[in-house]
Design a protein around this motif. Structure first.
Motif, PDB file in Angstrom:
ATOM      1  N   ILE A  31     -17.268 -12.032  10.372  1.00  0.00           N
ATOM      2  CA  ILE A  31     -18.050 -11.448  11.460  1.00  0.00           C
ATOM      3  C   ILE A  31     -17.351 -11.684  12.794  1.00  0.00           C
ATOM      4  CG2 ILE A  31     -20.222 -11.595  12.730  1.00  0.00           C
ATOM      5  CD1 ILE A  31     -20.568 -10.211  10.057  1.00  0.00           C
ATOM      6  N   MET A  32     -16.926 -12.907  13.016  1.00  0.00           N
ATOM      7  CA  MET A  32     -16.327 -13.258  14.311  1.00  0.00           C
ATOM      8  C   MET A  32     -15.060 -12.467  14.594  1.00  0.00           C
ATOM      9  SD  MET A  32     -18.551 -15.181  15.474  1.00  0.00           S
ATOM     10  CE  MET A  32     -17.725 -15.552  17.018  1.00  0.00           C
ATOM     11  N   GLU A  33     -14.356 -12.064  13.546  1.00  0.00           N
ATOM     12  CA  GLU A  33     -13.120 -11.311  13.735  1.00  0.00           C
ATOM     13  C   GLU A  33     -13.322  -9.794  13.659  1.00  0.00           C
ATOM     14  OE1 GLU A  33     -10.106 -12.578  14.737  1.00  0.00           O
ATOM     15  OE2 GLU A  33     -11.488 -14.240  15.105  1.00  0.00           O
ATOM     16  N   ARG A  39     -16.571   1.507  16.377  1.00  0.00           N
ATOM     17  CA  ARG A  39     -15.228   1.831  16.859  1.00  0.00           C
ATOM     18  C   ARG A  39     -15.237   2.087  18.360  1.00  0.00           C
ATOM     19  NH1 ARG A  39     -15.030   4.381  11.744  1.00  0.00           N
ATOM     20  NH2 ARG A  39     -15.767   6.357  12.611  1.00  0.00           N
ATOM     21  N   ALA A  40     -16.278   2.742  18.834  1.00  0.00           N
ATOM     22  CA  ALA A  40     -16.383   3.035  20.264  1.00  0.00           C
ATOM     23  C   ALA A  40     -16.549   1.747  21.074  1.00  0.00           C
ATOM     24  CB  ALA A  40     -17.559   3.978  20.524  1.00  0.00           C
ATOM     25  N   LYS A  69     -11.083  -6.939  19.200  1.00  0.00           N
ATOM     26  CA  LYS A  69     -11.337  -6.827  17.764  1.00  0.00           C
ATOM     27  C   LYS A  69     -10.939  -5.433  17.276  1.00  0.00           C
ATOM     28  CE  LYS A  69     -13.075 -10.891  18.138  1.00  0.00           C
ATOM     29  NZ  LYS A  69     -12.202 -12.057  17.867  1.00  0.00           N
ATOM     30  N   ALA A  70     -10.230  -5.388  16.162  1.00  0.00           N
ATOM     31  CA  ALA A  70      -9.745  -4.111  15.636  1.00  0.00           C
ATOM     32  C   ALA A  70     -10.872  -3.343  14.959  1.00  0.00           C
ATOM     33  CB  ALA A  70      -8.615  -4.369  14.637  1.00  0.00           C
ATOM     34  N   PRO A  71     -10.882  -2.024  15.087  1.00  0.00           N
ATOM     35  CA  PRO A  71     -11.884  -1.211  14.380  1.00  0.00           C
ATOM     36  C   PRO A  71     -11.746  -1.374  12.870  1.00  0.00           C
ATOM     37  CG  PRO A  71     -10.772   0.073  16.075  1.00  0.00           C
ATOM     38  CD  PRO A  71     -10.013  -1.205  15.953  1.00  0.00           C
TER      39      PRO A  71
END
Length: 471
Positions: free
Chosen positions: A270-272, A361-362, A379-381
């Motif tokens: 979750i954190m990542e 993603r937005a 954080k990456a989508p």
């Protein structure tokens, strides 16, 4: 469970330091007492010491360590204490918090260097509430591995562990000080054992439904995922002795217990960048606020369940944890190559789920602001392959308990301390303040190992300075 006057009873034998409970707190206390030269007996109700620690990831936080400095991590006890107090909304005992933070690095070094417990700094992510990486764990990052290492250390140090023995009653003298215990065996036979100091390390009360409903009604209907021996013995004895109790509504919850598997889906995913959705396919909270407070948020969703959703990158990150590999083997994790296929597999509305991922993603790209206030910066989508696990909210352990001072002495309601009674871990008041929001990863093992260490050192000093112990 009772507190009884010694009266005319005779002890069958006496031990300078008796420890109730052989979890991380009890074994840390026993090691510290042995370091101080005291003979120690640990009394454990189970056939083999496991305790709450054995059900955890076994991670212990420490601030200002050499390993942090070698990696360029700027940390110190003041920063650590500030993190704890901020997460607890300033509701914890600041004196105790600062003392434990100041002792934390020495605790890890002591366990590793003096007692051979292979603790190393965990890297790759920061847990909720912590400013920097400061978690230490054994090689496989499991509580069972930590417990095995503590047992080996205790054996090497000459600690006697009496298993399958339940401390039923405490015995006190005319001044109200504890002088012994009555121990019951599985066949009903009892032994009366004297002690110069007693350390209560028998954890909290999460396994006692009556006490949970009395003190923490908000999580009473959650799944209890903890050691069944957490019956609140220390609390009940404390009440009978006139000890002070505090933060009795405090607890560690978890918003990611895999439904039907009793395996926690851990929070680094979750954190990542992972998210949680409900059975309607919608996010419902800031998941990064903390896994403890997330428990009641998940329980409030339809059916009391949610889905932790993440991707292949996060799957690879999680493979370092035995719990996650256990979840994979148990079939608790589902993977699909598209959002539509994953939505079908977990039975949530595909259109809504796709919209949720679009919003995720937005938020991560900075094109939108999370409606729940989560900061997704950096954080990456999520991208294919996609993963999900069906989870519910659970109660892991309680955080309220007996008030103690910086020497781990149990405090009376009048503000004075018992001279020969000590407590740590789940038996003592934790550092999480009230409720679930204040729990920060590692709080439990911070108080278990460091308060255990302090209790053992204090208890051995008491018996060393006493002319006699009960005969």
């Amino acid at each position: 469970m009772a507190v009884m006057h010694m009266g005319n009873r005779q002890f069958e034998f006496s031990i300078p330091v008796v420890v109730v409970g052989a979890g991380a707190c009890g074994l840390s206390a026993a090691l510290a007492a042995r370091d101080g030269g005291a003979e120690v007996m640990v009394i454990e109700r189970d056939p083999s010491p496991i305790g709450t620690t054995g059900m955890s990831t076994g991670l212990i936080p420490a601030a200002g360590t050499p390993e942090q400095r070698e990696r360029g991590i700027e940390d110190n006890p003041s920063l650590f204490a500030g993190d704890i107090m901020k997460k607890a909304q300033q509701g914890a005992d600041e004196t105790i918090v600062r003392h434990l933070a100041a002792e934390s690095a020495e605790t890890v070094a002591w366990l590793r260097d003096s007692h051979g417990i292979a603790l190393s700094l965990l890297d790759g992510f920061v847990y909720p509430g912590h400013s920097v990486m400061r978690m230490y764990g054994t090689p496989h990052r499991t509580g069972t591995e930590l417990m095995a290492a503590l047992q080996r250390a205790a054996s090497s140090a000459g600690v006697d562990i009496l298993t399958q023995a339940r401390v039923r009653d405490l015995l006190v003298d005319d001044s109200g000080e504890v002088v012994g215990v009555i121990v019951e065996r599985p066949d009903g036979a009892t032994e009366t054992i004297g002690c110069g100091s007693l350390i209560l390390a028998c954890c909290g009360f999460a396994g006692n439904p009556d006490l949970v409903r009395r003190y923490i009604p908000e999580i009473a209907d959650g799944v209890f995922h903890g050691h069944p021996g957490n019956k609140g013995d220390a609390i009940l004895w404390g009440e009978a002795l006139g000890a002070a109790l505090a933060d009795m509504d405090a607890y560690q919850g978890h918003g990611g217990l895999a439904v039907g598997h009793a395996i926690p889906i851990l929070w680094p995913l979750i954190m990542e960048g992972g998210i949680q959705v409900n059975s309607d396919g919608r996010r419902f909270s800031d998941e990064s606020a903390g896994y403890s407070e997330q428990a009641t948020k998940v329980l409030a969703q339809p059916g009391g369940i949610a889905f932790s959703v993440y991707d292949g990158r996060l799957h690879e990150l999680m493979l370092q944890f035995d719990d996650y590999r256990d979840a994979l083997e148990a079939g608790a994790v589902i993977s699909r190559d598209s959002p539509e296929a994953l939505a079908a597999a977990i039975k949530v509305p595909a259109e809504t789920f796709a919209r949720t991922l679009h919003e995720e993603r937005a938020c991560k790209s900075g094109e939108a602001v999370c409606p729940f206030g989560r900061d997704f910066a950096g954080k990456a989508p999520l991208q294919a392959p996609f993963y999900a696990a069906r989870v519910t909210g659970a109660l892991f352990h309680t955080q309220g308990g007996l008030e103690v001072d910086c020497a781990a002495r149990v405090m009376k309601q009048d503000g004075t301390a018992f001279a020969r009674l000590f407590a740590g871990g789940g038996a003592a008041r934790g550092v999480s303040g009230a409720g679930a929001d204040g729990y920060m990863a590692g709080n439990g093992l911070l108080t278990a190992t460091t308060l255990g260490k302090l209790a053992g050192r204090s208890a051995s000093a008491v018996v060393a300075n006493s002319a006699t112990i009960p005969a």
